[in-house]
Design a protein around this motif. Structure first.
Motif, PDB file in Angstrom:
ATOM      1  N   LEU A  32       0.837  -1.204   0.000  1.00 53.59           N
ATOM      2  CA  LEU A  32       0.000   0.000   0.000  1.00 53.59           C
ATOM      3  C   LEU A  32       0.871   1.254   0.000  1.00 53.59           C
ATOM      4  O   LEU A  32       1.906   1.308   0.635  1.00 53.59           O
ATOM      5  CB  LEU A  32      -0.911  -0.001   1.219  1.00 53.59           C
ATOM      6  N   THR A  33       0.401   2.252  -0.732  1.00 53.08           N
ATOM      7  CA  THR A  33       1.086   3.542  -0.778  1.00 53.08           C
ATOM      8  C   THR A  33       0.348   4.505   0.147  1.00 53.08           C
ATOM      9  O   THR A  33      -0.871   4.675   0.038  1.00 53.08           O
ATOM     10  CB  THR A  33       1.079   4.095  -2.212  1.00 53.08           C
ATOM     11  N   SER A  34       1.070   5.146   1.044  1.00 54.25           N
ATOM     12  CA  SER A  34       0.425   5.990   2.048  1.00 54.25           C
ATOM     13  C   SER A  34      -0.172   7.260   1.465  1.00 54.25           C
ATOM     14  O   SER A  34      -1.081   7.837   2.031  1.00 54.25           O
ATOM     15  CB  SER A  34       1.414   6.336   3.157  1.00 54.25           C
ATOM     16  N   GLY A  35       0.289   7.747   0.343  1.00 57.47           N
ATOM     17  CA  GLY A  35      -0.215   8.995  -0.222  1.00 57.47           C
ATOM     18  C   GLY A  35      -1.494   8.840  -1.032  1.00 57.47           C
ATOM     19  O   GLY A  35      -2.077   9.843  -1.448  1.00 57.47           O
ATOM     20  N   ARG A  36      -1.942   7.638  -1.251  1.00 56.11           N
ATOM     21  CA  ARG A  36      -3.135   7.390  -2.062  1.00 56.11           C
ATOM     22  C   ARG A  36      -4.237   6.821  -1.192  1.00 56.11           C
ATOM     23  O   ARG A  36      -3.973   6.279  -0.119  1.00 56.11           O
ATOM     24  CB  ARG A  36      -2.793   6.417  -3.190  1.00 56.11           C
ATOM     25  N   PRO A  37      -5.490   6.906  -1.653  1.00 57.25           N
ATOM     26  CA  PRO A  37      -6.594   6.322  -0.877  1.00 57.25           C
ATOM     27  C   PRO A  37      -6.414   4.803  -0.719  1.00 57.25           C
ATOM     28  O   PRO A  37      -6.014   4.102  -1.647  1.00 57.25           O
ATOM     29  CB  PRO A  37      -7.833   6.635  -1.717  1.00 57.25           C
ATOM     30  N   ILE A  38      -6.733   4.316   0.470  1.00 56.32           N
ATOM     31  CA  ILE A  38      -6.489   2.912   0.809  1.00 56.32           C
ATOM     32  C   ILE A  38      -7.509   1.978   0.153  1.00 56.32           C
ATOM     33  O   ILE A  38      -7.149   0.904  -0.335  1.00 56.32           O
ATOM     34  CB  ILE A  38      -6.511   2.736   2.347  1.00 56.32           C
ATOM     35  N   PRO A  40      -9.281   1.871  -2.758  1.00 58.81           N
ATOM     36  CA  PRO A  40      -9.037   1.372  -4.115  1.00 58.81           C
ATOM     37  C   PRO A  40      -7.817   0.449  -4.208  1.00 58.81           C
ATOM     38  O   PRO A  40      -7.808  -0.501  -4.979  1.00 58.81           O
ATOM     39  CB  PRO A  40      -8.808   2.634  -4.945  1.00 58.81           C
ATOM     40  N   GLN A  41      -6.813   0.723  -3.395  1.00 59.26           N
ATOM     41  CA  GLN A  41      -5.628  -0.128  -3.400  1.00 59.26           C
ATOM     42  C   GLN A  41      -5.966  -1.537  -2.898  1.00 59.26           C
ATOM     43  O   GLN A  41      -5.555  -2.535  -3.495  1.00 59.26           O
ATOM     44  CB  GLN A  41      -4.533   0.472  -2.523  1.00 59.26           C
ATOM     45  N   THR A  44      -8.065  -3.375  -5.475  1.00 57.49           N
ATOM     46  CA  THR A  44      -7.235  -3.891  -6.569  1.00 57.49           C
ATOM     47  C   THR A  44      -6.488  -5.146  -6.140  1.00 57.49           C
ATOM     48  O   THR A  44      -6.452  -6.142  -6.872  1.00 57.49           O
ATOM     49  CB  THR A  44      -6.235  -2.810  -7.028  1.00 57.49           C
TER      50      THR A  44
END
Length: 99
Positions: A32-38, A40-41, A44
């Motif tokens: 998971l990338t912390s800068g993006r909404p959780i 949708p991640q 996916t």
């Protein structure tokens, strides 16, 4: 037997497997990338996982069905009886000759 029974059994054995849960709990946070909404991640990752499990279980369902057809033949049964007979005779001879 209906193929969906085997598929469901395989799915539940994967979902309830504690080793699988430990893998998910250790690998998903790293993906998971912390800068993006959780949400949708995670959606996916879940979709990818569903596709992988679907392909894997369908492959094994097909392989087991093909093996079942091969095992049911009289030729296979005769061969297995011969192999088992040879193994039992060898084990009997080994038992008789070992001190």
């Amino acid at each position: 037997m209906d193929w969906s029974w085997g598929f469901g059994q395989g799915l539940w054995s994967n979902v309830l497997n504690p080793k699988a849960a430990s893998v998910y709990l250790t690998l998903i946070p790293q993906s998971l990338t912390s800068g993006r909404p959780i949400a949708p991640q995670i959606a996916t990752l879940a979709a990818v996982h569903v596709v992988i499990v679907l392909v894997w279980l369908l492959f094994w369902t097909s392989a087991v069905a093909a093996a079942r057809l091969a095992i049911a033949t009289p030729r296979f049964r005769r061969g297995m009886n011969r192999v088992a007979g040879v193994v039992l005779v060898c084990l009997g001879l080994r038992t008789a000759t070992v001190k």
